[in-house]
Scaffold this motif. Structure first.
Motif, PDB file in Angstrom:
ATOM      1  N   ASP A 148      20.048   0.019  11.493  1.00  0.00           N
ATOM      2  CA  ASP A 148      19.830  -0.160  12.918  1.00  0.00           C
ATOM      3  C   ASP A 148      18.788  -1.238  13.166  1.00  0.00           C
ATOM      4  N   ASP A 149      18.713  -1.694  14.405  1.00  0.00           N
ATOM      5  CA  ASP A 149      17.844  -2.829  14.738  1.00  0.00           C
ATOM      6  C   ASP A 149      16.377  -2.530  14.470  1.00  0.00           C
ATOM      7  N   ARG A 150      15.945  -1.292  14.750  1.00  0.00           N
ATOM      8  CA  ARG A 150      14.532  -0.969  14.519  1.00  0.00           C
ATOM      9  C   ARG A 150      14.193  -1.081  13.038  1.00  0.00           C
ATOM     10  N   LEU A 151      15.077  -0.593  12.163  1.00  0.00           N
ATOM     11  CA  LEU A 151      14.810  -0.680  10.735  1.00  0.00           C
ATOM     12  C   LEU A 151      14.765  -2.136  10.285  1.00  0.00           C
ATOM     13  N   LEU A 152      15.660  -2.957  10.781  1.00  0.00           N
ATOM     14  CA  LEU A 152      15.643  -4.378  10.410  1.00  0.00           C
ATOM     15  C   LEU A 152      14.372  -5.055  10.909  1.00  0.00           C
ATOM     16  N   GLU A 153      13.941  -4.729  12.116  1.00  0.00           N
ATOM     17  CA  GLU A 153      12.727  -5.336  12.659  1.00  0.00           C
ATOM     18  C   GLU A 153      11.489  -4.915  11.867  1.00  0.00           C
ATOM     19  N   LEU A 154      11.379  -3.627  11.553  1.00  0.00           N
ATOM     20  CA  LEU A 154      10.252  -3.163  10.750  1.00  0.00           C
ATOM     21  C   LEU A 154      10.264  -3.819   9.367  1.00  0.00           C
ATOM     22  N   SER A 155      11.444  -3.935   8.786  1.00  0.00           N
ATOM     23  CA  SER A 155      11.570  -4.508   7.449  1.00  0.00           C
ATOM     24  C   SER A 155      11.091  -5.949   7.412  1.00  0.00           C
ATOM     25  N   THR A 156      11.489  -6.723   8.379  1.00  0.00           N
ATOM     26  CA  THR A 156      11.074  -8.129   8.407  1.00  0.00           C
ATOM     27  C   THR A 156       9.594  -8.248   8.752  1.00  0.00           C
ATOM     28  N   THR A 157       9.115  -7.410   9.658  1.00  0.00           N
ATOM     29  CA  THR A 157       7.707  -7.463  10.060  1.00  0.00           C
ATOM     30  C   THR A 157       6.781  -7.214   8.881  1.00  0.00           C
ATOM     31  N   TYR A 158       7.154  -6.258   8.024  1.00  0.00           N
ATOM     32  CA  TYR A 158       6.295  -5.899   6.894  1.00  0.00           C
ATOM     33  C   TYR A 158       6.658  -6.635   5.613  1.00  0.00           C
ATOM     34  N   GLY A 159       7.601  -7.550   5.677  1.00  0.00           N
ATOM     35  CA  GLY A 159       7.919  -8.380   4.514  1.00  0.00           C
ATOM     36  C   GLY A 159       8.696  -7.683   3.435  1.00  0.00           C
ATOM     37  N   ALA A 160       9.448  -6.628   3.792  1.00  0.00           N
ATOM     38  CA  ALA A 160      10.241  -5.904   2.801  1.00  0.00           C
ATOM     39  C   ALA A 160      11.455  -6.724   2.374  1.00  0.00           C
ATOM     40  N   LEU A 161      11.976  -6.402   1.213  1.00  0.00           N
ATOM     41  CA  LEU A 161      13.187  -7.022   0.691  1.00  0.00           C
ATOM     42  C   LEU A 161      14.370  -6.199   1.199  1.00  0.00           C
ATOM     43  N   ILE A 162      15.322  -6.866   1.861  1.00  0.00           N
ATOM     44  CA  ILE A 162      16.413  -6.159   2.535  1.00  0.00           C
ATOM     45  C   ILE A 162      17.722  -6.396   1.797  1.00  0.00           C
ATOM     46  N   ALA A 163      18.352  -5.308   1.346  1.00  0.00           N
ATOM     47  CA  ALA A 163      19.670  -5.411   0.717  1.00  0.00           C
ATOM     48  C   ALA A 163      20.720  -5.403   1.829  1.00  0.00           C
ATOM     49  N   VAL A 164      21.276  -6.574   2.108  1.00  0.00           N
ATOM     50  CA  VAL A 164      22.214  -6.733   3.219  1.00  0.00           C
ATOM     51  C   VAL A 164      23.600  -6.287   2.776  1.00  0.00           C
ATOM     52  N   ASP A 165      24.192  -5.386   3.578  1.00  0.00           N
ATOM     53  CA  ASP A 165      25.442  -4.748   3.177  1.00  0.00           C
ATOM     54  C   ASP A 165      26.684  -5.467   3.709  1.00  0.00           C
ATOM     55  N   ASP A 166      26.550  -6.237   4.793  1.00  0.00           N
ATOM     56  CA  ASP A 166      27.729  -6.909   5.330  1.00  0.00           C
ATOM     57  C   ASP A 166      27.314  -8.137   6.141  1.00  0.00           C
ATOM     58  N   LEU A 167      28.305  -8.913   6.553  1.00  0.00           N
ATOM     59  CA  LEU A 167      28.042 -10.175   7.253  1.00  0.00           C
ATOM     60  C   LEU A 167      27.444  -9.947   8.632  1.00  0.00           C
ATOM     61  N   ASP A 168      27.818  -8.855   9.296  1.00  0.00           N
ATOM     62  CA  ASP A 168      27.246  -8.557  10.605  1.00  0.00           C
ATOM     63  C   ASP A 168      25.743  -8.332  10.490  1.00  0.00           C
ATOM     64  N   GLU A 169      25.326  -7.609   9.459  1.00  0.00           N
ATOM     65  CA  GLU A 169      23.898  -7.363   9.255  1.00  0.00           C
ATOM     66  C   GLU A 169      23.158  -8.662   8.994  1.00  0.00           C
ATOM     67  N   LEU A 170      23.773  -9.567   8.251  1.00  0.00           N
ATOM     68  CA  LEU A 170      23.169 -10.872   7.992  1.00  0.00           C
ATOM     69  C   LEU A 170      22.999 -11.640   9.295  1.00  0.00           C
ATOM     70  N   ALA A 171      23.993 -11.574  10.161  1.00  0.00           N
ATOM     71  CA  ALA A 171      23.914 -12.271  11.447  1.00  0.00           C
ATOM     72  C   ALA A 171      22.817 -11.682  12.320  1.00  0.00           C
ATOM     73  N   ARG A 172      22.689 -10.355  12.339  1.00  0.00           N
ATOM     74  CA  ARG A 172      21.645  -9.725  13.153  1.00  0.00           C
ATOM     75  C   ARG A 172      20.254 -10.084  12.641  1.00  0.00           C
ATOM     76  N   LEU A 173      20.094 -10.160  11.325  1.00  0.00           N
ATOM     77  CA  LEU A 173      18.805 -10.583  10.765  1.00  0.00           C
ATOM     78  C   LEU A 173      18.488 -12.022  11.155  1.00  0.00           C
ATOM     79  N   THR A 174      19.492 -12.873  11.125  1.00  0.00           N
ATOM     80  CA  THR A 174      19.289 -14.282  11.467  1.00  0.00           C
ATOM     81  C   THR A 174      18.789 -14.419  12.902  1.00  0.00           C
ATOM     82  N   GLY A 175      19.250 -13.529  13.768  1.00  0.00           N
ATOM     83  CA  GLY A 175      18.873 -13.612  15.171  1.00  0.00           C
ATOM     84  C   GLY A 175      17.527 -13.001  15.514  1.00  0.00           C
TER      85      GLY A 175
END
Length: 452
Positions: free
Chosen positions: A127-154
């Motif tokens: 979900d968006d909150r988990l992605l936002e927290l992950s990027t904020t704290y510099g975690a390494l994110i295992a991206v599961d699909d292309l949609d998730e990659l697009a949401r991270l890019t945005g």
């Protein structure tokens, strides 16, 4: 430990003994004349014991394998295996990261002292909150699909990313196909995505398939580097086996298991059992992965670190579960008497039943004193027929009585809280953390439940 023999008169309905490997701390616990009773009286219900020093021991055993191989390694504890904060603190102390799959797990790991950059975030369709927290704290994110990659890019924050690979010919719902990976490599905008490598997870506990897929991904890493991505990591996930039982006990059980050993003649299908004897467990399995097809050498030559995400294997021998006997009945099966115990808890706190299976290592009956071997199954205190902690008729070394304690061994990995529930409004068993006194001669304990 004395070898228990099942007398011929009851062997027809009684499972073979399944004596668990026990660590020194647990043997000390069972020898102590007062500690278990003191804790049980204070808690007033079932409880789980945690011994975090063993978690540190297990982490260091994996680290030594990496050191001996010369491979740069990263260990991330699979947090879903046990919720105890004591495990996260042990990881922080021993230099391990944490694998999380929810915002709650991520924040819990941070509170436990693990740096955000030492987290790997897994799971599908985050979900968006988990992605936002992950990027904020510099975690390494295992991206599961292309949609998730697009949401991270945005998101507008540069994200550290692994691309999760769908293993060849796998029916898994996780990971990306070869074509999706090719597309992801071209879509990953270096200004928004720092692509650090690839990850996968395989079912089962074999070393060779993990080594072979990791080896194949080395070429994929070189390819991605050619496109300008700073690839450094391949993660092979978890699935490092745990050795609960001696080989002879496990083999004897498998050779002879039949429905007559179980209450109601109800035996799980043989394929449902966890492999309770593992000849190459934990760190030894990592060594086998690194040695297969010269994987360690190939990783060193390519300048790639190997990440692992063990859960159960870091919790090996790190905890046990304690229930008080609050009722005893005698029944007959095929004309032979056996005992049915009711304990002050439920099978929801021994989660192997969740997998339509059975937790097989024999519980210890405390206090220990001589008696006659007694076929015994164990039920929970709820009103459901299905609420059985042990359908199997265990050959207890004596007949259990009310107020005895049953201690199920080595339950820290997945058994304690994967299936917890307040069914019947019964409290969830608390976790009690054991630590050694300064002189190492006594245990000190504290509940993780602030109300106790």
């Amino acid at each position: 430990m004395k070898t228990l023999t099942v007398p011929p008169g009851i062997s027809d309905i009684t499972a073979t003994p399944m004596p668990a490997h026990r660590d020194d701390w647990e043997r000390r616990l069972l020898r102590d004349p007062n500690l278990l009773r003191d804790i049980a009286d204070r808690i007033g219900g079932p409880f789980h014991l945690m011994y975090p020093e063993r978690v540190e021991h297990n982490i260091r055993a994996f680290q030594r394998v990496f050191d001996r191989s010369g491979v740069v390694g990263a260990i991330y504890y699979g947090k879903k295996a046990n919720k105890s904060p004591s495990v996260v603190r042990a990881c922080a102390k021993a230099g391990a990261g944490v694998d999380v799959s929810s915002s709650g797990e991520l924040l819990s790991a941070l509170r436990g002292g693990v740096c955000g950059t030492d987290l790997v975030v897994t799971g599908p369709a985050k979900d968006d909150r988990l992605l936002e927290l992950s990027t904020t704290y510099g975690a390494l994110i295992a991206v599961d699909d292309l949609d998730e990659l697009a949401r991270l890019t945005g998101l507008g924050i540069r994200s550290r990313v692994l691309l999760r690979v769908l293993p060849p010919e796998s029916p898994s719902r996780f990971g990306m196909t070869v074509d999706e990976l090719d597309l992801a490599l071209t879509l990953a905008d270096p200004d928004a995505i720092r692509l650090e490598g690839f990850s996968f997870h395989l079912s089962g506990y074999a070393a060779e398939p993990r080594a072979e897929l990791a080896g194949a991904l080395i070429d994929r890493c070189r390819e991605a580097r050619g496109l300008g991505h700073p690839i450094t990591t391949i993660s092979i996930g978890g699935g490092f086996g745990v050795d609960y039982l001696p080989a002879d006990a496990w083999e004897t059980f498998l050779d002879g298991v039949n429905p007559r050993w179980f209450h109601g003649d109800r035996a799980p299908h043989p394929e449902r059992y966890y492999p309770y004897h593992c000849p190459v467990p934990g760190p030894a399995m990592l060594a086998a992965v690194l040695s297969h097809e010269n994987l360690g050498y190939r990783l060193r030559e390519a300048g790639i670190r190997l990440a692992i995400e063990p859960g159960r294997a870091l919790l090996d021998q790190a905890g046990c579960s304690v229930f008080r006997v609050q009722g005893v009945k005698v029944r007959r099966a095929h004309g032979i008497p056996y005992a049915i115990l009711t304990v002050n808890g439920s099978s929801l706190s021994l989660s192997e039943q969740w997998f339509d299976s059975e937790f097989l290592p024999d519980p210890a009956l405390w206090p220990e004193y001589p008696g006659a071997v007694t076929p015994t199954c164990v039920g929970g205190s709820t009103c459901l027929e299905e609420d059985m902690l042990s359908w199997r008729r265990i050959p207890l070394p004596r007949a259990a009585t009310t107020d005895d304690l049953l201690i199920y061994p080595n339950t820290a990995g997945y058994q304690m809280d994967s299936n917890e529930s307040k069914f019947h409004e019964l409290p969830i068993p608390p976790k009690v953390v054991l630590r050694n006194s300064a002189d190492g001669r006594q245990f000190q304990w504290a509940s993780e439940d602030p109300e106790i």
